[in-house]
Write a protein that holds these residues in place. Sequence first.
Motif, PDB file in Angstrom:
ATOM      1  N   HIS A  99      17.595  56.398   5.008  1.00 64.14           N
ATOM      2  CA  HIS A  99      17.877  57.821   4.791  1.00 64.14           C
ATOM      3  C   HIS A  99      18.891  58.380   5.785  1.00 64.14           C
ATOM      4  N   ASP A 100      19.252  57.628   6.815  1.00 66.36           N
ATOM      5  CA  ASP A 100      20.228  58.101   7.801  1.00 66.36           C
ATOM      6  C   ASP A 100      21.604  57.552   7.433  1.00 66.36           C
ATOM      7  N   PRO A 101      22.496  58.376   6.870  1.00 62.95           N
ATOM      8  CA  PRO A 101      23.799  57.882   6.414  1.00 62.95           C
ATOM      9  C   PRO A 101      24.649  57.257   7.517  1.00 62.95           C
ATOM     10  N   ALA A 102      24.634  57.818   8.713  1.00 64.50           N
ATOM     11  CA  ALA A 102      25.453  57.283   9.811  1.00 64.50           C
ATOM     12  C   ALA A 102      24.987  55.878  10.184  1.00 64.50           C
ATOM     13  N   LYS A 103      23.661  55.724  10.311  1.00 69.55           N
ATOM     14  CA  LYS A 103      23.115  54.395  10.630  1.00 69.55           C
ATOM     15  C   LYS A 103      23.422  53.404   9.510  1.00 69.55           C
ATOM     16  N   LEU A 104      23.277  53.865   8.305  1.00 73.43           N
ATOM     17  CA  LEU A 104      23.535  53.001   7.148  1.00 73.43           C
ATOM     18  C   LEU A 104      24.997  52.559   7.123  1.00 73.43           C
ATOM     19  N   ASP A 105      25.919  53.514   7.360  1.00 79.47           N
ATOM     20  CA  ASP A 105      27.332  53.164   7.382  1.00 79.47           C
ATOM     21  C   ASP A 105      27.645  52.158   8.482  1.00 79.47           C
ATOM     22  N   GLN A 106      27.063  52.376   9.657  1.00 75.42           N
ATOM     23  CA  GLN A 106      27.301  51.462  10.778  1.00 75.42           C
ATOM     24  C   GLN A 106      26.750  50.071  10.465  1.00 75.42           C
ATOM     25  N   ALA A 107      25.547  50.000   9.937  1.00 81.40           N
ATOM     26  CA  ALA A 107      24.935  48.709   9.617  1.00 81.40           C
ATOM     27  C   ALA A 107      25.719  47.988   8.515  1.00 81.40           C
ATOM     28  N   LEU A 108      26.136  48.738   7.519  1.00 84.20           N
ATOM     29  CA  LEU A 108      26.904  48.125   6.434  1.00 84.20           C
ATOM     30  C   LEU A 108      28.280  47.659   6.908  1.00 84.20           C
ATOM     31  N   SER A 109      28.902  48.437   7.799  1.00 90.15           N
ATOM     32  CA  SER A 109      30.198  48.046   8.341  1.00 90.15           C
ATOM     33  C   SER A 109      30.086  46.748   9.132  1.00 90.15           C
ATOM     34  N   GLU A 110      29.041  46.649   9.936  1.00 92.04           N
ATOM     35  CA  GLU A 110      28.824  45.418  10.707  1.00 92.04           C
ATOM     36  C   GLU A 110      28.530  44.235   9.788  1.00 92.04           C
ATOM     37  N   ALA A 111      27.706  44.464   8.778  1.00 88.31           N
ATOM     38  CA  ALA A 111      27.370  43.388   7.837  1.00 88.31           C
ATOM     39  C   ALA A 111      28.596  42.946   7.054  1.00 88.31           C
ATOM     40  N   ALA A 112      29.434  43.920   6.663  1.00 88.46           N
ATOM     41  CA  ALA A 112      30.653  43.573   5.930  1.00 88.46           C
ATOM     42  C   ALA A 112      31.600  42.770   6.818  1.00 88.46           C
ATOM     43  N   GLY A 113      31.718  43.180   8.081  1.00 95.56           N
ATOM     44  CA  GLY A 113      32.567  42.435   9.019  1.00 95.56           C
ATOM     45  C   GLY A 113      32.083  41.014   9.217  1.00 95.56           C
ATOM     46  N   GLU A 114      30.780  40.856   9.344  1.00 93.28           N
ATOM     47  CA  GLU A 114      30.214  39.507   9.504  1.00 93.28           C
ATOM     48  C   GLU A 114      30.444  38.663   8.252  1.00 93.28           C
ATOM     49  N   ALA A 115      30.225  39.248   7.085  1.00 91.09           N
ATOM     50  CA  ALA A 115      30.444  38.516   5.830  1.00 91.09           C
ATOM     51  C   ALA A 115      31.917  38.148   5.670  1.00 91.09           C
ATOM     52  N   TYR A 116      32.776  39.079   6.040  1.00 88.55           N
ATOM     53  CA  TYR A 116      34.213  38.822   5.960  1.00 88.55           C
ATOM     54  C   TYR A 116      34.615  37.663   6.872  1.00 88.55           C
ATOM     55  N   ARG A 117      34.193  37.728   8.127  1.00 87.84           N
ATOM     56  CA  ARG A 117      34.546  36.663   9.076  1.00 87.84           C
ATOM     57  C   ARG A 117      33.978  35.311   8.638  1.00 87.84           C
ATOM     58  N   ARG A 118      32.779  35.324   8.121  1.00 86.40           N
ATOM     59  CA  ARG A 118      32.152  34.081   7.648  1.00 86.40           C
ATOM     60  C   ARG A 118      32.946  33.480   6.484  1.00 86.40           C
ATOM     61  N   GLN A 119      33.324  34.292   5.523  1.00 86.64           N
ATOM     62  CA  GLN A 119      34.084  33.793   4.373  1.00 86.64           C
ATOM     63  C   GLN A 119      35.503  33.374   4.773  1.00 86.64           C
ATOM     64  N   ARG A 120      36.122  34.116   5.694  1.00 86.12           N
ATOM     65  CA  ARG A 120      37.462  33.750   6.168  1.00 86.12           C
ATOM     66  C   ARG A 120      37.430  32.411   6.897  1.00 86.12           C
ATOM     67  N   ASP A 121      36.426  32.231   7.742  1.00 85.60           N
ATOM     68  CA  ASP A 121      36.294  30.950   8.457  1.00 85.60           C
ATOM     69  C   ASP A 121      36.042  29.797   7.487  1.00 85.60           C
ATOM     70  N   LEU A 122      35.237  30.038   6.453  1.00 84.93           N
ATOM     71  CA  LEU A 122      35.005  29.004   5.461  1.00 84.93           C
ATOM     72  C   LEU A 122      36.291  28.661   4.717  1.00 84.93           C
ATOM     73  N   ALA A 123      37.083  29.690   4.383  1.00 85.14           N
ATOM     74  CA  ALA A 123      38.346  29.469   3.674  1.00 85.14           C
ATOM     75  C   ALA A 123      39.344  28.692   4.530  1.00 85.14           C
ATOM     76  N   ARG A 124      39.309  28.914   5.819  1.00 82.68           N
ATOM     77  CA  ARG A 124      40.209  28.207   6.742  1.00 82.68           C
ATOM     78  C   ARG A 124      39.678  26.838   7.127  1.00 82.68           C
ATOM     79  N   GLY A 125      38.452  26.547   6.719  1.00 85.10           N
ATOM     80  CA  GLY A 125      37.852  25.252   7.048  1.00 85.10           C
ATOM     81  C   GLY A 125      37.346  25.188   8.459  1.00 85.10           C
ATOM     82  N   GLU A 126      37.029  26.326   9.057  1.00 86.62           N
ATOM     83  CA  GLU A 126      36.575  26.380  10.437  1.00 86.62           C
ATOM     84  C   GLU A 126      35.061  26.247  10.577  1.00 86.62           C
ATOM     85  N   ARG A 127      34.367  26.204   9.469  1.00 89.91           N
ATOM     86  CA  ARG A 127      32.897  26.062   9.531  1.00 89.91           C
ATOM     87  C   ARG A 127      32.484  24.883   8.715  1.00 89.91           C
TER      88      ARG A 127
END
Length: 127
Positions: A99-127
Amino acid sequence: MHRVSLSLRLTRTQDASIQRHAEAHGITRYQAAIRVMEAGLATIMASSTPTSSDGADVAAAIGELVVRAAVLERLIDRTLYTSAAAYTFARQAALSGAHDPAKLDQALSEAAGEAYRRQRDLARGER
């Protein structure tokens, strides 16, 4: 059409190759020799087209390809981030009803960044 008669000296190997070609195609040795000469002449004429000696056109084409590759890389990178963000938003909406939009935005931003980095590393063959 005006024709010119030529006399050629062939090696035994060349003559045998022309004879095999004639037999394989059901034509006379003379016709096979003419076809071989015409094909050879066409190849020589096609490969003798003048090219630029300084390579400026090749360098320009390579430069254009490099620029296009950079644009595509940025586009693909942004697409990956957007899809990772969409995934995390959908996952968050499905799993919890925060119910807290600011917390939700922050958590989603962090999760999106982690998912992005994970997929980018997989695409580059780094994992």
